[in-house]
Write an enzyme that holds these catalytic residues in place. Structure first.
Site, PDB file in Angstrom:
ATOM      1  N   SER A 252      -7.484  -9.030   0.958  1.00 19.64           N
ATOM      2  CA  SER A 252      -6.990  -8.432  -0.210  1.00 19.64           C
ATOM      3  C   SER A 252      -6.005  -8.948  -0.924  1.00 19.64           C
ATOM      4  CB  SER A 252      -6.462  -7.044   0.123  1.00 19.64           C
ATOM      5  OG  SER A 252      -5.882  -6.343  -0.918  1.00 19.64           O
TER       6      SER A 252
ATOM      7  N   LYS B 217      -4.359  -7.209   6.848  1.00 22.93           N
ATOM      8  CA  LYS B 217      -5.092  -8.183   5.987  1.00 22.93           C
ATOM      9  C   LYS B 217      -4.527  -9.582   6.255  1.00 22.93           C
ATOM     10  CE  LYS B 217      -8.281  -5.308   4.628  1.00 22.93           C
ATOM     11  NZ  LYS B 217      -9.818  -5.671   4.859  1.00 22.93           N
TER      12      LYS B 217
ATOM     13  N   TYR C 141      -1.016  -1.931   5.669  1.00 27.69           N
ATOM     14  CA  TYR C 141      -2.061  -2.481   5.144  1.00 27.69           C
ATOM     15  C   TYR C 141      -2.352  -3.990   4.815  1.00 27.69           C
ATOM     16  CZ  TYR C 141      -6.078  -3.342   2.056  1.00 27.69           C
ATOM     17  OH  TYR C 141      -7.334  -3.628   1.346  1.00 27.69           O
TER      18      TYR C 141
HETATM   19  O1  LIG Z   1      -2.622   7.891 -11.537  1.00 25.74           O
HETATM   20  C1  LIG Z   1      -2.130   6.649 -11.532  1.00 25.74           C
HETATM   21  C2  LIG Z   1      -2.760   5.786 -10.457  1.00 25.74           C
HETATM   22  C3  LIG Z   1      -2.481   4.543 -10.399  1.00 25.74           C
HETATM   23  N1  LIG Z   1      -1.529   3.999 -11.377  1.00 25.74           N
HETATM   24  C4  LIG Z   1      -1.024   2.653 -11.340  1.00 25.74           C
HETATM   25  O2  LIG Z   1      -2.273   2.038 -11.503  1.00 25.74           O
HETATM   26  C5  LIG Z   1      -2.057   0.836 -11.026  1.00 25.74           C
HETATM   27  C6  LIG Z   1      -3.096   0.442 -10.042  1.00 25.74           C
HETATM   28  O3  LIG Z   1      -3.041   1.348  -9.206  1.00 25.74           O
HETATM   29  P1  LIG Z   1      -4.446   1.553  -7.878  1.00 25.74           P
HETATM   30  O4  LIG Z   1      -3.779   2.434  -6.901  1.00 25.74           O
HETATM   31  O5  LIG Z   1      -5.523   1.662  -8.329  1.00 25.74           O
HETATM   32  O6  LIG Z   1      -4.378  -0.130  -7.348  1.00 25.74           O
HETATM   33  P2  LIG Z   1      -2.998  -0.827  -6.425  1.00 25.74           P
HETATM   34  O7  LIG Z   1      -3.142  -2.311  -7.383  1.00 25.74           O
HETATM   35  O8  LIG Z   1      -1.906  -0.124  -6.275  1.00 25.74           O
HETATM   36  O9  LIG Z   1      -3.772  -1.367  -5.146  1.00 25.74           O
HETATM   37  C7  LIG Z   1      -5.010  -2.018  -4.863  1.00 25.74           C
HETATM   38  O10 LIG Z   1      -4.734  -3.252  -4.920  1.00 25.74           O
HETATM   39  C8  LIG Z   1      -4.066  -3.724  -3.747  1.00 25.74           C
HETATM   40  C9  LIG Z   1      -3.786  -5.052  -3.800  1.00 25.74           C
HETATM   41  O11 LIG Z   1      -2.962  -5.475  -4.606  1.00 25.74           O
HETATM   42  C10 LIG Z   1      -4.722  -3.141  -2.261  1.00 25.74           C
HETATM   43  O12 LIG Z   1      -5.932  -3.996  -2.223  1.00 25.74           O
HETATM   44  C11 LIG Z   1      -5.169  -1.589  -2.658  1.00 25.74           C
HETATM   45  O13 LIG Z   1      -6.140  -1.417  -1.421  1.00 25.74           O
HETATM   46  C12 LIG Z   1      -5.737  -1.320  -3.697  1.00 25.74           C
HETATM   47  O14 LIG Z   1      -6.086  -0.026  -3.787  1.00 25.74           O
HETATM   48  C13 LIG Z   1      -0.516   0.740 -10.402  1.00 25.74           C
HETATM   49  O15 LIG Z   1       0.428   0.229 -11.237  1.00 25.74           O
HETATM   50  C14 LIG Z   1      -0.423   2.250 -10.253  1.00 25.74           C
HETATM   51  O16 LIG Z   1       0.950   2.623 -10.140  1.00 25.74           O
HETATM   52  C15 LIG Z   1      -0.900   5.145 -12.411  1.00 25.74           C
HETATM   53  O17 LIG Z   1      -0.050   4.546 -13.391  1.00 25.74           O
HETATM   54  N2  LIG Z   1      -1.459   6.349 -12.417  1.00 25.74           N
END
Ligand SMILES: O=c1ccn([C@@H]2O[C@H](COP(=O)(O)OP(=O)(O)O[C@H]3O[C@H](CO)[C@H](O)[C@H](O)[C@H]3O)[C@@H](O)[C@H]2O)c(=O)[nH]1
Ligand SMILES: [Mg+2]
Length: 507
Positions: free
Chosen positions: A117, A145, A141
């Site tokens: 990841s 990885k 997490y």
């Molecule tokens: O309702 C929401 C949901 C998310 N976000 C934002 O959207 C972006 C993406 O969020 P995600 O939760 O979809 O994804 P992440 O980048 O946090 O995490 C993903 O990428 C990570 C690697 O960096 C890990 O692999 C993890 O398992 C995977 O979910 C973030 O900035 C988050 O703050 C919002 O603003 N509003």
């Protein structure tokens, strides 16, 4: 070659299985069905139910199916959950991998592809993240990885096993509606949830150092991602003894705001987002350099954001149709007679699924059914307990309006069974902090049973915080659906008993 796809009944795994079989490879799925669903395994592909922590079962699967390559996707993947359950993540993701590699290297398997990841990079301070960008994971997490990559590389170097670690960026979309992600913990599904509830999507912070102030990510279609596994499998087969580490992304940044605008446009909504506080631990920008994937795997992504959004949306329409379409509710008996529904880990789990995941030495038993419930099916109380658990983990603590909102959404989705009082409180339309009290005022009745039955997750969650915090949380959770203080106290006492049993504390 014949490939064992661990986690092949999961969202990404199901796509990998199809891409591999589509490329003419034989595949066998190995999955403990904790979050995987047997329906996702195509006809003709054998499914072995087991945990990768069970070395004996893995070794037998490798032997029985004459496996020559492994794609290892079975793992836990919730960042927030890993912060509260780090030991569980290390056990599942690191120890599970070590046991698997042990069996793999003894069985003479030639190729091993690991699902890694972008979480290994943590908070990268670069425009494009290359595989040489230093790894500094920010969550257990991400640590598991990275540690997994070390295990894989070390085993490869020592034994000649060809290995590839694929660092996925933000995965989205589906090949077909029935293969869509059923989780709701990522940006696109979370936007869908809000829109479907008639609420504005949330932006977690708009004061990041990015062009529009919101976080930028590299979203990759799961169909492209699956093809990257085929490319990796071929790259390993053609050059034995290889050790590859490759980013799997598009190399294109999309901001949260851009995503919300696009989802609105493509799904026929017109809801501007609300800005809320930053979510702790979110990096401002994580975008892949996709150069190495092109050079080493001869692979690049073809599908764009619109495909990801529309395919995910079709999947959501299919898996959660009742929640937002049905307004009239069938009677109780009718609900109990209704057939299968998509759901929780052990709902309708096939024989062996439960004991494979929770082996109890000396006990050969499976769960039994009764009262209209099949063996292993999650009852309404268990479903509500899971909602409490999800809320605690996703909100990072007790967020009563959020728990109530989840309960209400669940009640509106026509559950197979629901207590009369719980149903009245949740479907009455009163505000979360008044609904149970108002019902109690008029009915003067509030059985304690319902609030008691969902005690386990909150009791476990609050146990380390001591008696007062545990019992206080219990009362407030009980009060969401039950207006009678007697119900609160009963629930509080059960929480305290669980806490004592867990911690050995003095009651
Ligand atoms: O309702 C929401 C949901 C998310 N976000 C934002 O959207 C972006 C993406 O969020 P995600 O939760 O979809 O994804 P992440 O980048 O946090 O995490 C993903 O990428 C990570 C690697 O960096 C890990 O692999 C993890 O398992 C995977 O979910 C973030 O900035 C988050 O703050 C919002 O603003 N509003
Ligand atoms: Mg009941």
């Amino acid at each position: 070659m014949t490939w064992l796809i661990t986690g092949g009944a999961g969202y990404i795994g199901a796509h990998v299985v199809r891409a591999m079989t589509g490329a003419g490879e034989r595949t066998v799925v190995y999955d403990d069905l904790s979050t995987g669903v047997p329906d996702r395994v195509p006809d003709g592909v054998p499914l072995v139910v087991g945990s990768t922590l069970d070395g004996e079962r893995v070794a037998r699967a490798l032997r029985d199916h004459e496996i020559t390559g492994v794609v290892h996707l079975a793992a836990k993947k919730q960042v927030a959950e890993s912060l509260s359950l780090p030991l569980h993540y290390y056990r599942e993701n690191v120890e599970g991998l070590r046991v698997l590699l042990d069996a793999v290297t003894s069985a003479g398997v030639r190729s091993f592809v690991l699902s890694s990841s972008a979480a290994v990079y943590g908070m990268p301070d670069v425009n494009l993240v290359t595989e040489e960008t230093p790894c500094a994971p920010l969550s257990p997490y991400g640590e598991t990885k990275l540690a997994g990559e070390w295990l894989v590389r070390a085993a490869g170097t020592a034994t000649g096993l060809s290995t590839a670690c694929l660092r996925y960026f933000n995965v989205a979309g589906a090949a077909r509606p029935d293969l869509a992600d059923r989780g709701v913990s990522n940006l696109i599904p979370m936007i869908f949830e809000r829109l479907a509830d008639g609420l504005p999507p949330r932006v977690f912070g708009d004061d990041y150092p990015t062009p529009d102030g919101t976080c930028v990510r590299d979203y990759i279609h799961v169909v492209d991602l699956a093809e990257a596994h085929v490319a990796a499998a071929h790259a390993l087969a053609s050059v034995p003894g290889r050790n590859l580490t490759v980013n799997i992304g598009r190399g294109e940044g999309v901001s949260v705001r851009e995503m919300i605008d696009r989802v609105n446009a493509l799904t026929g909504h017109d809801r501007p987002p609300v800005i809320t506080a930053r979510r702790p631990g979110d990096p401002a920008r994580v975008v892949a350099s996709a150069d190495r994937a092109a050079a080493e795997l001869n692979w690049k992504a073809h599908l764009g954001l619109d495909d990801m959004i529309t395919s995910a949306w079709s999947g959501r329409q299919r898996t959660l149709p009742d929640a937002h379409r049905r307004r009239t509710r069938p009677g109780h008996g009718d609900r109990l007679r209704r057939g299968r529904r998509p759901g929780r880990p052990f709902e309708f789990g096939p024989e062996g699924a439960f004991s494979a995941r929770f082996p109890v030495p000396g006990a050969g038993g499976e769960m039994c059914g009764g009262g209209g419930w099949d063996p292993g099916e999650a009852t309404d109380d268990t479903q509500m307990a899971v909602l409490v658990a999800e809320s605690l983990l996703e909100c990072g603590g007790l967020d009563l309006p959020d728990v109530f909102h989840r309960f209400r959404r669940w009640a509106a989705a026509d559950p197979k069974d629901i207590g009369l009082q719980t149903e009245a409180v949740l479907t009455g339309g009163d505000p979360w902090d008044l609904a149970a009290g108002l019902y109690f005022q008029t009915s003067q009745r509030a059985a304690g049973n319902g609030a008691l039955m969902r005690a386990a997750p909150s009791a476990v969650y609050f146990a380390p915080s001591g008696r007062a915090a545990t019992m206080d949380a219990a009362r407030r959770l009980s009060a969401l659906t039950h207006g009678d203080r007697a119900a609160w106290e009963g629930t509080a006492i059960l929480h305290e008993l669980i806490r004592v049993a867990l911690t050995g504390a003095d009651p």
